[in-house]
Every structure is written in C-alpha cells, then in structure tokens.
Design a protein around this motif. Sequence first.
Motif, PDB file in Angstrom:
ATOM      1  N   ARG A   1     -13.839  -4.715   0.714  1.00 48.01           N
ATOM      2  CA  ARG A   1     -12.729  -5.450   0.150  1.00 48.01           C
ATOM      3  C   ARG A   1     -13.165  -6.474  -0.891  1.00 48.01           C
ATOM      4  O   ARG A   1     -14.155  -7.154  -0.689  1.00 48.01           O
ATOM      5  CB  ARG A   1     -12.077  -6.265   1.262  1.00 48.01           C
ATOM      6  N   ALA A   7       0.845  -1.208   0.000  1.00 43.70           N
ATOM      7  CA  ALA A   7       0.000   0.000   0.000  1.00 43.70           C
ATOM      8  C   ALA A   7       0.872   1.247   0.000  1.00 43.70           C
ATOM      9  O   ALA A   7       0.545   2.258  -0.620  1.00 43.70           O
ATOM     10  CB  ALA A   7      -0.921  -0.011   1.213  1.00 43.70           C
ATOM     11  N   ARG A  59     -13.117  -0.363  -0.543  1.00 43.82           N
ATOM     12  CA  ARG A  59     -14.035  -0.822   0.490  1.00 43.82           C
ATOM     13  C   ARG A  59     -15.403  -0.962  -0.143  1.00 43.82           C
ATOM     14  O   ARG A  59     -15.827  -0.047  -0.822  1.00 43.82           O
ATOM     15  CB  ARG A  59     -14.122   0.158   1.661  1.00 43.82           C
ATOM     16  N   SER A  96      -7.074  -0.180  -1.337  1.00 48.48           N
ATOM     17  CA  SER A  96      -7.826   0.915  -0.714  1.00 48.48           C
ATOM     18  C   SER A  96      -9.328   0.761  -0.920  1.00 48.48           C
ATOM     19  O   SER A  96     -10.102   1.541  -0.386  1.00 48.48           O
ATOM     20  CB  SER A  96      -7.337   2.269  -1.253  1.00 48.48           C
ATOM     21  N   ARG A 156      -2.737  -1.353  -5.792  1.00 51.45           N
ATOM     22  CA  ARG A 156      -2.940  -0.281  -4.810  1.00 51.45           C
ATOM     23  C   ARG A 156      -4.412   0.096  -4.725  1.00 51.45           C
ATOM     24  O   ARG A 156      -4.932   0.373  -3.634  1.00 51.45           O
ATOM     25  CB  ARG A 156      -2.068   0.929  -5.153  1.00 51.45           C
TER      26      ARG A 156
END
Lengths: 105, 291
Positions: free
Chosen positions: B85, B55, B83, B81, B77
């Motif tokens: 997941r 990350a 959401r 990040s 990456r």
Amino acid sequence: MADAELFAEIREAQGRGERRVLATVADARGSTPRSPGAQLLLRPDGSFRGTIGGGCGEAEVWQEAMETMADGQPRIVTVDLTEDVEGDDKICGGVMDVFIERIAD
Amino acid sequence: MSEPQAGETSDDVRARFVEEVEAALGGGPAVAVATVIDPGEQDGLQLGAKLLVRAAGGTLGALGSPAIDEAAAEAGRAALSARPRIEAQTVYVRAGGELVTRRSRARAGDGRLMLEVFEAPGRLLIVGGGHIGLALATIGSTLGFQVTVIDDREEFANRERFPMASEVIAGEVDEELGKVAIDGRTYAVMVSRGHQVDELALRHTIGRGAAYVGMIGSRRRTGTVIQHLIDEGLPREDLEAVRTPIGLDIGAETPEEIALAILAEMVMLQRGGSGSPMREVKGRAPAGQDA
C-alpha cells in the motif's frame, strides 16, 4: 496510519457546526519524521490530536493551521527540516509538504 | 455520480465523505480520496476539492473537470489494489488532464492532487495464547494491529490475559477459525501449543486470501506439517506461501524477541521493505556529517 477516531471527531464537529482543521503530510523528500498520510486535527482552542512530526516542524504547521481555522483558506506548508536551526539538534531531516484544510465549520 | 446531486449541498457531500472514510477505517470497504492541493494552471481544478473513489466503482464529489475526475478515479482504483500500500502520494495533473505520479515528470504549471488510501488497520490473528501469542498481541497492538486470539484452553484465551485484543476466543481451533473472517488485511500466525493444533489451524486458514500466514517451529517440523497437507491434496502454492520458518533473522530467542521478528516481517511485507539493515540499504553518511 489514518485514525478512525480522528474522523469520528470531524463528523461530530460537523454535526455541531464546530470548526476543525486537518493537516496531512502530502509529500515527503529525504528522511522526514512522518510519511505521507500522517494527519493532525486542530481544534479552535489550539489543541490537537494526531501528529505530523512531533517537534519537527509541527509548530510551523500549527501556526499556519490556525490561519486556516480563521480564514477557511486551504494551503500547503512546505516544512524544510534540513535547515540548521539554532537550538535544534538537527535530528530531523528532509522536506515535507503539508496540506491544510478546514474540514469542519 | 461525480457531481453533487441536485439539491444536495456541499455540506451533505462533505459529511458523506467523512462517514465513508470513517467506515473504511473501521473495517468497511477501503476508499481512496483525491484532493486538489494545488490547482497549478490547470483549468477547472478547485483548491481543496475532493473525489472519493470506491474499489467497487462509484465516486463521490468532484475535482472540477469530468476528464480529471475520470483519470483520478482510475488512479484511485489503482491505489486501492496496489500492494504494498501507498498510504498517500502526490499525483501531478498535466495540461489536458493527464496524470503522472513521478515528480521528475512533473512540469511547472501542473496541478497537484494528494491521493490517499483509507482502510482499516491490519488484523493480527493469533492462534495460540501462550508466551509468544501474548508477546505478539502486546507488540502487535502497539503497532496498530487489531488483535484476535484463539486458543482451545480457556486459561490461555481470556480477557484478563489479553486486555489489548479486540477479540479473544476460547474454543476448538478449527471450528472457531471457520467463523472468523479472513481477508487481504489479515495477518495470521500459528503459535499454538503444538504442531497438531498448528496443522489444524493452517488447514482452516490457507487459501482464504490472508495477507500473511506464518507458522512457528523448526524447519524440519514445519516442513513435515506442510508436506502432510500437500499429501492431503491442499493447494501446493498456498502451502508454499506459508511463512515458515517465521519472522526476520534478528537472532530472536525470547518470546518477545520472536514476536518482534514476526511482526517485523509483517511490517516489511505491508510497507514493502527489504528486511536488510538500513545502513546497507541507504549507505552510511560520510564521517563528520549528520546522517
């Protein structure tokens, strides 16, 4: 959910120069027993940890994984659980692609 | 960075992969791993090759072409990040190295990457070791949460009562919460012996980046607590994000049912579910056919 202990076993096997084959559900369509990311780690004696679907398609994957154990060749197995299999009560549906690789040798 | 260093064997790289994934699953920084599962007709892609993406930036390994490595690092990456997941997904590599994630946009001859995210399981932080706290710890650990329990009464916060917890803390709630790490994988629940303690716990939990903060109690009583804290000048948006009344509406009555309703809400947020009955979301199978 990936399993830290499974990766610990891979690390230890690598350290000892032992073989392990990792099978991961890469893709799933329809209602499959496990979602992408589910993993199974196979040992040379045929025993394994983790599950990619219980009885549903696991035998097929196990067989292919034993091939990878022997020849080291990564492969994808597409498991079609929508087919009517004799003696199967069809509780499993969907299609999943399982990626198989020799992660330790 | 994306090529093995001179003198470094692929065995070394492979060992470092496993170490980083294991560390991520054990609570270290999350990592994404792209694996070539089908090179298709794309030059340079090596079947089975892997690229690990951190990350914070930085990669390990190589897929076969610097352009694809760069695109895969970016996809990695983004996955780290995102959401909710997505634990694993297929990414298609087009001629020219462009990556697409929709199967409908893939073409014959595209390569295929498997993009996985490895991170530690969610941490269930339970304030209050009573009946509901115990049920939360039991069901939560079954679901794979790492459980921490805090209570100011030692008889409700001990190893014998919570053998499934990774941490059991007996002590002043505000003080102990200050010492506990709270981050984006923390699911905090206030189910203590009383609203004063819940309020105290809330004060020391909100605004610290938890994925979930919930508080038990009737709408009226929890509303009073929230209003109190707003009046005190705590950030309104943090307080409005508090899940209260807590849990999904399944008609829960017993402590175990309440714990189930709370955990169902957490899983819904983790996985991006709707919380509605499956039959309403998916529709019913026509009569006479298998679902």
